[in-house]
Design an enzyme around this catalytic site. Structure first.
Site, PDB file in Angstrom:
ATOM      1  CG  ASP A 206      -2.056   0.968   1.134  1.00 37.75           C
ATOM      2  OD1 ASP A 206      -2.447   1.330   0.003  1.00 37.75           O
ATOM      3  OD2 ASP A 206      -2.575   1.380   2.188  1.00 37.75           O
ATOM      4  CG  ASP A 223      -0.515   1.080   7.205  1.00 36.27           C
ATOM      5  OD1 ASP A 223      -0.618  -0.038   7.733  1.00 36.27           O
ATOM      6  OD2 ASP A 223      -1.463   1.667   6.664  1.00 36.27           O
TER       7      ASP A 223
END
Length: 332
Positions: A206, A223
């Site tokens: 991502d 993340d």
């Protein structure tokens, strides 16, 4: 207090639980915390007495098994050990990085500051190209056992089924919406078949600008919650923006630096618009599936309006043309 459900897994994540979880690990909190931008999980900056704040991530129940989270943490630690600036979770004296408190699973990270990268700056792109080349060189060196694969079945077929099950999709648009989505998925499948099997590596998964904290010394990347196996280009195309000529120039710059550390198969460029289509479907299904979580109607209020679904239908048709259209050609 009512127990949390799969739709509202954070119902019991009260301030007392948030601070208690951190103190359970032996830290002395200041009693202050700040909610950070996160929807899938809950992430907080926690004040620590006489020390730098920490960041705590509380995982959404039911999304990942423990084994998949362990692989996320292990990959982050592997990258950090190679001096690749990924923010890895902190371990306790036993080496554990995934903790439990009052029914919540969580991890703790050092706080790192930064801003969004300026992707219009060539030197920033070059730096990110080198970063991804190094990350992917490590990603090629191992395999995931429990993390998912980026596939048309998961991001396309399964996503559409979740969308069709949503009561948010207006009845009068359902037939045309389903037709446009299925045509898009079939086009994606045809592109993937034409390109042929590609090497699947461990990805960030991502790698959009919001997950990059830029500092004068370069990026910190956060993340890895969506880390998965897939083609290398998945982490590259999310950095591209603007007209086709702009994206071609940006990709050329990224790959010039990327290639210093890791090989790239140029045939993967043919997957860019197909991967963009899958991300569109997956993101739409993600919001629909999480709608009962109170954070989602607040953040995505437009999602429940007929106008959104009408525009999404148009975007699917436009993306179908992009998937079937000419492949991005790098400038020279």
């Amino acid at each position: 207090m009512q127990p949390g459900t799969e739709a509202t897994p954070f119902a019991e994540l009260t301030p007392e639980v948030i601070l208690g979880a951190i103190e359970h690990l032996g830290y002395q909190t200041s009693g202050r915390f700040l909610a950070l931008n996160s929807y899938e999980n809950r992430v907080y900056q926690i004040g620590i007495e006489d020390d730098e704040p920490l960041v705590a991530k509380f995982y959404r129940a039911g999304r990942w098994p423990d084994e998949a989270i362990f692989e996320e943490h292990s990959f982050a630690a592997e990258l950090a050990a190679r001096d690749i600036p990924v923010i890895a979770p902190l371990a306790d004296v036993n080496g554990d990085t995934l903790f439990r408190y009052q029914g919540q699973r969580f991890a703790v990270y050092p706080r790192r500051g930064g801003r969004r990268p300026e992707l219009e700056d060539e030197q920033t792109l070059r730096w990110l190209g080198r970063f991804l080349g190094r990350l992917h060189a490590v990603g090629r060196a191992g395999r995931f056992q429990y993390r998912p694969r980026l596939s048309v079945e998961r991001y396309g077929d399964d996503a559409l089924e979740r969308l069709l099950a949503s009561t948010l999709l207006p009845v009068e648009l359902r037939t045309n919406f389903e037709l446009a989505a299925r045509q898009l998925i079939e086009a994606v499948r045809e592109v993937i078949t034409r390109v042929g099997p590609q090497t699947e590596i461990r990805l960030h998964g991502d790698f959009h600008p919001g997950n990059i904290l830029w500092t004068p010394r370069g990026p910190h990347v956060v993340d890895l919650d969506d880390t998965q196996s897939g083609p290398a280009v998945q982490d590259l195309w999310l950095l591209l923006w603007g007209e086709r000529s702009d994206m071609a120039a940006q990709l050329r710059i990224l790959l010039e630096e990327y290639g210093l550390f890791c090989d790239f198969d140029p045939i993967e460029i043919q997957l860019i618009e197909a991967l963009r289509a899958l991300r569109m479907l997956h993101h739409c299904a993600w919001v629909a599936e999480r709608w009962d979580d109170p954070a989602f109607p607040l953040a995505f209020s437009w999602f429940a309006t007929p106008r959104f679904w009408e525009s999404q239908l148009i975007e699917f048709r436009e993306q179908l043309n992009a998937v079937l259209g000419p492949v991005l050609v790098l400038d020279t």
